[in-house]
Scaffold this motif. Structure first.
Motif, mmCIF file in Angstrom:
data_model
loop_
_atom_site.group_PDB
_atom_site.id
_atom_site.type_symbol
_atom_site.label_atom_id
_atom_site.label_comp_id
_atom_site.label_asym_id
_atom_site.label_seq_id
_atom_site.Cartn_x
_atom_site.Cartn_y
_atom_site.Cartn_z
ATOM 1 N N PRO A 1 0.803 -1.236 0.000
ATOM 2 C CA PRO A 1 0.000 0.000 0.000
ATOM 3 C C PRO A 1 0.828 1.273 0.000
ATOM 4 C CG PRO A 1 -0.179 -1.155 2.111
ATOM 5 C CD PRO A 1 0.526 -2.081 1.174
ATOM 6 N N ALA A 2 2.086 1.196 0.467
ATOM 7 C CA ALA A 2 2.961 2.371 0.414
ATOM 8 C C ALA A 2 3.473 2.618 -1.000
ATOM 9 C CB ALA A 2 4.138 2.202 1.367
ATOM 10 N N ARG A 3 3.252 1.651 -1.894
ATOM 11 C CA ARG A 3 3.639 1.741 -3.306
ATOM 12 C C ARG A 3 5.139 1.969 -3.469
ATOM 13 N NH1 ARG A 3 -1.548 2.963 -2.475
ATOM 14 N NH2 ARG A 3 -3.078 2.452 -4.134
ATOM 15 N N THR A 4 5.895 1.041 -2.875
ATOM 16 C CA THR A 4 7.357 1.068 -2.978
ATOM 17 C C THR A 4 7.916 -0.183 -3.647
ATOM 18 O OG1 THR A 4 7.600 0.081 -0.763
ATOM 19 C CG2 THR A 4 7.558 2.490 -0.898
ATOM 20 N N LYS A 5 7.112 -1.266 -3.733
ATOM 21 C CA LYS A 5 7.602 -2.541 -4.279
ATOM 22 C C LYS A 5 6.877 -2.854 -5.588
ATOM 23 C CE LYS A 5 8.429 -4.240 0.414
ATOM 24 N NZ LYS A 5 8.038 -5.250 1.429
ATOM 25 N N LEU A 6 7.593 -2.714 -6.694
ATOM 26 C CA LEU A 6 7.007 -2.949 -8.007
ATOM 27 C C LEU A 6 6.713 -4.423 -8.233
ATOM 28 C CD1 LEU A 6 9.330 -0.595 -10.068
ATOM 29 C CD2 LEU A 6 6.874 -0.292 -9.747
ATOM 30 N N ILE A 7 5.636 -4.707 -8.968
ATOM 31 C CA ILE A 7 5.298 -6.068 -9.363
ATOM 32 C C ILE A 7 5.904 -6.327 -10.732
ATOM 33 C CG2 ILE A 7 3.453 -7.705 -9.865
ATOM 34 C CD1 ILE A 7 1.659 -6.124 -7.994
ATOM 35 N N GLY A 8 6.730 -7.367 -10.830
ATOM 36 C CA GLY A 8 7.426 -7.667 -12.066
ATOM 37 C C GLY A 8 6.695 -8.689 -12.924
ATOM 38 N N PRO A 9 7.239 -8.977 -14.111
ATOM 39 C CA PRO A 9 6.600 -9.883 -15.058
ATOM 40 C C PRO A 9 6.988 -11.340 -14.803
ATOM 41 C CG PRO A 9 8.547 -8.935 -16.055
ATOM 42 C CD PRO A 9 8.432 -8.307 -14.688
ATOM 43 N N PRO A 10 6.212 -12.291 -15.381
ATOM 44 C CA PRO A 10 6.606 -13.691 -15.310
ATOM 45 C C PRO A 10 7.839 -13.922 -16.203
ATOM 46 C CG PRO A 10 4.655 -13.420 -16.699
ATOM 47 C CD PRO A 10 4.952 -12.080 -16.098
ATOM 48 N N PRO A 11 8.608 -14.986 -15.950
ATOM 49 C CA PRO A 11 8.272 -16.080 -15.025
ATOM 50 C C PRO A 11 8.816 -15.919 -13.611
ATOM 51 C CG PRO A 11 10.158 -16.700 -16.338
ATOM 52 C CD PRO A 11 9.745 -15.334 -16.830
#
Length: 330
Positions: A107-117
Motif C-alpha cells: 500500500p505504500a507503493r514502494t515494491k514494483l510487481i514484475g513480469p513472469p516467469p
C-alpha cells in the motif's frame, strides 16, 4: 467343501470392498488439492490530475481446496509488461497521450510487481493461504496497488479521453503442501499456474476543474493566547479564456456566519479563511467574497493561496477540524 468355498468368496468380496472404499477416500483428496483464479478486478484511476498523484487498487482472486487434511498454499503474482510494453514506468496510452504509472505489491507503493516467469529482477510478490481440512475452500483477493505520479501533462483537447494499459500474460503461480507452507511457488506436493487478464485505466479531462487542494494545518500550539495563522493552496486548470469563480463554504460547524472547528469532545475553536495574507478579505460563498479568474490553458494552472487565521481565544486542549467545500463555477 461347500462352506469353505463360501467363506473364501465372502472374504474375497470383503477384501474387494475394502480396497474400493480406500480408493474412494484417496481419490477426492488428490483431486481436491487444487487452486483456481476467478479473475481480477482491474485498476481504474478515474479522472487523472497533473497536480497530484492518483491512486487506485484492484485485486486478483485465488481460491483453493484442501484434501481431507488441512492444506498450505504459497502463491506468487506476476504481471507482464503489457501493451504498450514497459515497467518502471508502465504507460497507459491512447493516440494522443502517454501517462506513466506503475503497479505495486504494498500500500505504500514502494515494491514494483514484475513480469513472469520470475519477476524480471523485481522482488517477487508472494503470500500464503491456509486451507482448512475436510475438502474446504479458502479464498484470498490479492491486492494490487496502482499509482499515477503527479507532474505529468497532456494535450489541451476538449472532452474526456480514456488511456489504458492491457496485460494478457498476468499469472498467479501457486504451490500446495499438506504439512507446511512451501518455500517457493513451485515447491510442495503440487503446483500450477493460473492466467488472468489485467487492465489499468484512467481518464483525461481538460475541462475547467480543480486539480489539487491541500489541507490547511494550523499545527500544534500550546495555547490560543495569540493569533495562529496557516495557509494552503487550491489549483485550478481551465481552457484559455474561460472565466471562472471559486467559492469556499462556511464549513460544517459554522454559526451566524462564523467558521468553527470542532473536537471529538464537542468543543469549538473559531477561525476564518481569507484571500490575502493580511487577513482583511474573507473568502466565502457570496459573490463579493469569491475569487474570480480566467483560464490560461491546460499547461498553465492558477495556484491560489488560502490564508487561515485562528484568532486569540480561550480553548480546551484537543484536536480540532472542519471540512470546507470548494466550488468552481465556469
Amino acid at each position: 467343501m461347500y462352506p469353505m468355498k463360501n467363506t473364501r468368496g465372502a472374504l474375497a468380496a470383503a477384501l474387494r470392498l475394502v480396497l474400493l472404499l480406500a480408493g474412494l477416500l484417496l481419490a477426492p483428496q488428490a483431486f481436491a488439492q487444487q487452486c483456481i483464479s476467478n479473475g481480477a478486478t482491474n485498476v481504474s484511476f478515474g479522472v487523472l490530475s497533473p497536480d497530484r498523484a492518483s491512486d487506485s487498487q484492484g485485486t486478483v482472486n485465488l481460491t483453493c481446496q484442501s484434501g481431507f487434511n488441512p492444506g498450505y498454499v504459497r502463491y506468487c503474482v506476476y504481471i507482464g509488461l503489457g501493451s504498450p510494453a514497459g515497467i518502471a514506468p508502465r504507460r497507459m496510452e491512447n493516440w494522443f497521450a502517454s501517462i506513466a504509472f506503475d503497479l505495486y505489491s504494498d500500500p505504500a507503493r514502494t515494491k514494483l510487481i514484475g513480469p513472469p516467469p520470475s519477476g524480471g529482477g523485481f522482488p517477487v510478490y508472494t503470500g500464503t493461504l491456509p486451507v482448512a481440512g475436510g475438502y474446504a475452500l479458502s479464498a484470498v483477493n490479492i491486492p494490487i496497488y496502482g499509482r499515477v505520479p503527479s507532474g505529468q501533462s497532456w494535450p489541451d483537447l476538449s472532452g474526456t479521453w480514456t488511456v489504458q494499459h492491457l496485460v494478457f500474460d498476468a499469472q498467479v503461480v501457486w504451490a500446495f503442501d499438506d504439512t507446511k507452507f512451501p518455500d517457493t511457488c513451485t515447491g510442495g506436493i503440487k503446483s500450477s499456474t493460473e492466467q488472468f487478464f489485467w487492465g489499468s485505466y484512467g481518464d483525461i479531462n481538460t475541462a475547467c476543474r480543480i486539480t489539487d487542494a491541500t489541507d490547511l494545518d494550523f499545527g500544534v500550539v500550546a495555547s490560543l493566547a495569540s493569533d495562529t495563522p496557516g495557509a494552503s493552496t487550491i489549483t485550478v486548470r481551465c481552457p484559455a479564456g474561460t472565466p471562472w469563480t471559486l467559492a469556499l463554504s462556511a464549513g460544517g460547524n459554522a454559526i451566524l456566519g462564523n467558521r468553527r472547528m470542532k473536537s471529538a469532545a464537542g468543543k469549538y475553536v473559531s477561525y476564518e479563511l481569507y484571500k490575502d495574507s493580511g487577513h482583511g478579505q474573507k473568502w466565502g460563498s457570496v459573490a463579493a467574497d469569491m475569487v474570480n479568474g480566467t483560464g490560461a490553458g491546460e499547461k498553465s494552472p492558477t495556484v491560489l493561496r488560502v490564508y487561515g487565521l485562528v484568532p486569540a481565544q480561550s480553548s480546551v486542549p484537543g484536536s480540532y477540524s472542519d471540512l470546507i467545500t470548494v466550488t468552481l463555477t465556469y
